[in-house]
Write an enzyme that holds these catalytic residues in place. Structure first.
Site, PDB file in Angstrom:
ATOM      1  N   ILE A  71      38.891  32.154  41.610  1.00  0.00           N
ATOM      2  CA  ILE A  71      38.300  33.501  41.525  1.00  0.00           C
ATOM      3  C   ILE A  71      38.370  33.919  40.063  1.00  0.00           C
ATOM      4  CG2 ILE A  71      40.478  34.653  42.128  1.00  0.00           C
ATOM      5  CD1 ILE A  71      38.737  36.833  43.543  1.00  0.00           C
ATOM      6  N   ALA A  72      37.286  34.461  39.563  1.00  0.00           N
ATOM      7  CA  ALA A  72      37.257  34.896  38.162  1.00  0.00           C
ATOM      8  C   ALA A  72      36.247  36.018  37.992  1.00  0.00           C
ATOM      9  CB  ALA A  72      36.881  33.719  37.253  1.00  0.00           C
ATOM     10  N   VAL A  73      36.600  36.921  37.085  1.00  0.00           N
ATOM     11  CA  VAL A  73      35.712  38.027  36.713  1.00  0.00           C
ATOM     12  C   VAL A  73      35.510  37.951  35.196  1.00  0.00           C
ATOM     13  CG1 VAL A  73      35.541  40.545  36.509  1.00  0.00           C
ATOM     14  CG2 VAL A  73      36.348  39.514  38.651  1.00  0.00           C
ATOM     15  N   GLU A 105      46.901  29.236  45.396  1.00  0.00           N
ATOM     16  CA  GLU A 105      47.931  28.887  44.415  1.00  0.00           C
ATOM     17  C   GLU A 105      47.637  29.676  43.158  1.00  0.00           C
ATOM     18  OE1 GLU A 105      47.366  24.712  44.051  1.00  0.00           O
ATOM     19  OE2 GLU A 105      48.203  24.332  46.027  1.00  0.00           O
ATOM     20  N   ASN A 110      50.787  34.608  36.003  1.00  0.00           N
ATOM     21  CA  ASN A 110      49.555  35.402  36.188  1.00  0.00           C
ATOM     22  C   ASN A 110      49.855  36.670  36.999  1.00  0.00           C
ATOM     23  OD1 ASN A 110      46.954  36.339  36.423  1.00  0.00           O
ATOM     24  ND2 ASN A 110      46.082  34.379  37.067  1.00  0.00           N
ATOM     25  N   TYR A 117      46.798  39.880  44.733  1.00  0.00           N
ATOM     26  CA  TYR A 117      46.955  39.167  46.005  1.00  0.00           C
ATOM     27  C   TYR A 117      47.965  39.887  46.910  1.00  0.00           C
ATOM     28  CZ  TYR A 117      44.608  35.384  43.489  1.00  0.00           C
ATOM     29  OH  TYR A 117      43.705  34.647  42.765  1.00  0.00           O
TER      30      TYR A 117
HETATM   31  C1  LIG Z   1      42.423  38.000  38.521  1.00  0.00           C
HETATM   32  C2  LIG Z   1      41.065  38.661  38.275  1.00  0.00           C
HETATM   33  C3  LIG Z   1      39.994  37.944  39.105  1.00  0.00           C
HETATM   34  C4  LIG Z   1      41.146  40.131  38.698  1.00  0.00           C
HETATM   35  O1  LIG Z   1      39.872  40.732  38.450  1.00  0.00           O
HETATM   36  P1  LIG Z   1      39.761  42.240  37.891  1.00  0.00           P
HETATM   37  O2  LIG Z   1      38.354  42.657  38.024  1.00  0.00           O
HETATM   38  O3  LIG Z   1      40.383  42.320  36.563  1.00  0.00           O
HETATM   39  O4  LIG Z   1      40.706  42.972  38.939  1.00  0.00           O
HETATM   40  P2  LIG Z   1      40.607  44.497  39.470  1.00  0.00           P
HETATM   41  O5  LIG Z   1      40.096  45.403  38.409  1.00  0.00           O
HETATM   42  O6  LIG Z   1      39.910  44.481  40.795  1.00  0.00           O
HETATM   43  O7  LIG Z   1      42.146  44.787  39.709  1.00  0.00           O
HETATM   44  C5  LIG Z   1      42.849  44.099  40.717  1.00  0.00           C
HETATM   45  C6  LIG Z   1      44.304  44.312  40.553  1.00  0.00           C
HETATM   46  O8  LIG Z   1      44.725  43.537  39.442  1.00  0.00           O
HETATM   47  C7  LIG Z   1      45.742  44.245  38.792  1.00  0.00           C
HETATM   48  N1  LIG Z   1      45.290  44.579  37.442  1.00  0.00           N
HETATM   49  C8  LIG Z   1      44.039  44.851  37.014  1.00  0.00           C
HETATM   50  N2  LIG Z   1      44.031  45.091  35.696  1.00  0.00           N
HETATM   51  C9  LIG Z   1      45.306  44.950  35.291  1.00  0.00           C
HETATM   52  C10 LIG Z   1      45.957  45.035  34.039  1.00  0.00           C
HETATM   53  N3  LIG Z   1      45.294  45.353  32.910  1.00  0.00           N
HETATM   54  N4  LIG Z   1      47.290  44.791  33.985  1.00  0.00           N
HETATM   55  C11 LIG Z   1      47.971  44.485  35.102  1.00  0.00           C
HETATM   56  N5  LIG Z   1      47.410  44.386  36.324  1.00  0.00           N
HETATM   57  C12 LIG Z   1      46.104  44.619  36.411  1.00  0.00           C
HETATM   58  C13 LIG Z   1      46.040  45.471  39.587  1.00  0.00           C
HETATM   59  O9  LIG Z   1      46.987  45.176  40.600  1.00  0.00           O
HETATM   60  C14 LIG Z   1      44.726  45.746  40.221  1.00  0.00           C
HETATM   61  O10 LIG Z   1      44.848  46.526  41.355  1.00  0.00           O
HETATM   62  P3  LIG Z   1      45.049  48.132  41.228  1.00  0.00           P
HETATM   63  O11 LIG Z   1      43.936  48.646  40.385  1.00  0.00           O
HETATM   64  O12 LIG Z   1      44.974  48.589  42.660  1.00  0.00           O
HETATM   65  O13 LIG Z   1      46.402  48.327  40.616  1.00  0.00           O
HETATM   66  C15 LIG Z   1      40.672  38.633  36.760  1.00  0.00           C
HETATM   67  O14 LIG Z   1      41.702  39.226  36.034  1.00  0.00           O
HETATM   68  C16 LIG Z   1      40.411  37.236  36.227  1.00  0.00           C
HETATM   69  O15 LIG Z   1      39.287  36.736  36.263  1.00  0.00           O
HETATM   70  N6  LIG Z   1      41.462  36.597  35.678  1.00  0.00           N
HETATM   71  C17 LIG Z   1      41.306  35.258  35.113  1.00  0.00           C
HETATM   72  C18 LIG Z   1      41.142  34.215  36.172  1.00  0.00           C
HETATM   73  C19 LIG Z   1      42.325  34.215  37.116  1.00  0.00           C
HETATM   74  O16 LIG Z   1      43.465  34.372  36.698  1.00  0.00           O
HETATM   75  N7  LIG Z   1      42.040  33.972  38.395  1.00  0.00           N
HETATM   76  C20 LIG Z   1      43.068  33.856  39.415  1.00  0.00           C
HETATM   77  C21 LIG Z   1      43.442  32.419  39.563  1.00  0.00           C
HETATM   78  S1  LIG Z   1      44.641  32.220  40.892  1.00  0.00           S
END
Ligand SMILES: CC(C)(COP(=O)(O)OP(=O)(O)OC[C@H]1O[C@@H](n2cnc3c(N)ncnc32)[C@H](O)[C@@H]1OP(=O)(O)O)[C@@H](O)C(=O)NCCC(=O)NCCS
Length: 155
Positions: A71-73, A105, A110, A117
């Protein structure tokens, strides 16, 4: 208001999806990984925001179990709820497919993903020592599992 939409990934999405994943996580899936997963029949969901490809989730289904493979954004779009929206969509599709649980996993370091999750009901169920490469060594993988009720959510 931005228009958020989900659609099934097609081969035409491969370059954009691989590019955003590489930007989000240099150790994340490559174009080849996405291509192979698509060929294997996994569920690949593209998130678009105002028509722009902004996220990807990959889920594998085996009988009544599913695994979140990737999963990635897009980094510029992170922290705005799109990761949660994509995960919710991936879970809904898995449940509609009959999944009663989902595994994943995640790197121990992270914290952002682990917090996301946990907020979706995933619990730590195991650990693989030194599973992932890092810039200067290895780190553990945390195994997480979410259990779903048998009732399938509707649109
Ligand atoms: C993990 C990922 C998909 C989350 O996407 P995102 O759009 O940033 O996430 P969201 O804005 O929906 O936030 C989801 C939760 O992440 C956490 N979060 C978001 N931004 C954060 C930050 N700056 N610091 C800490 N936690 C944060 C919070 O728990 C948040 O939930 P909340 O708003 O209810 O507190 C993104 O960060 C990503 O692509 N990361 C790199 C790839 C990766 O690590 N994938 C997972 C592999 S297992």
């Amino acid at each position: 208001m931005s228009e958020v939409a989900f659609r099934a990934m097609t081969p035409a999405d491969l370059e954009a999806v691989a590019d955003l994943t590489h930007r989000a996580d240099p150790f994340g899936w490559t174009l080849r990984n996405f291509s192979d997963a698509h060929a294997s029949g996994n569920t690949l969901t593209v998130l678009t925001v105002d028509g722009v490809t902004s996220g990807i989730a990959a889920v594998m289904h085996v009988l009544d179990e599913s695994e979140l493979l990737e999963i990635a954004v897009q980094p510029a779009m992170q922290g705005r709820g799109y990761g949660k929206a994509l995960l919710a969509q991936a879970i809904a599709l898995a449940r509609r497919n009959g999944a009663v649980r989902m595994f994943l996993e995640v790197r121990e370091s992270n914290a952002r993903a682990r917090k996301m999750y946990t907020s979706f009901g995933f619990e730590e169920t195991g650990r693989r020592k030194n599973y992932y490469p890092t810039e200067n060594g290895r780190e553990d993988a945390i195994l997480m599992t979410a259990q779903f009720s048998r009732s399938v959510p509707h649109d």
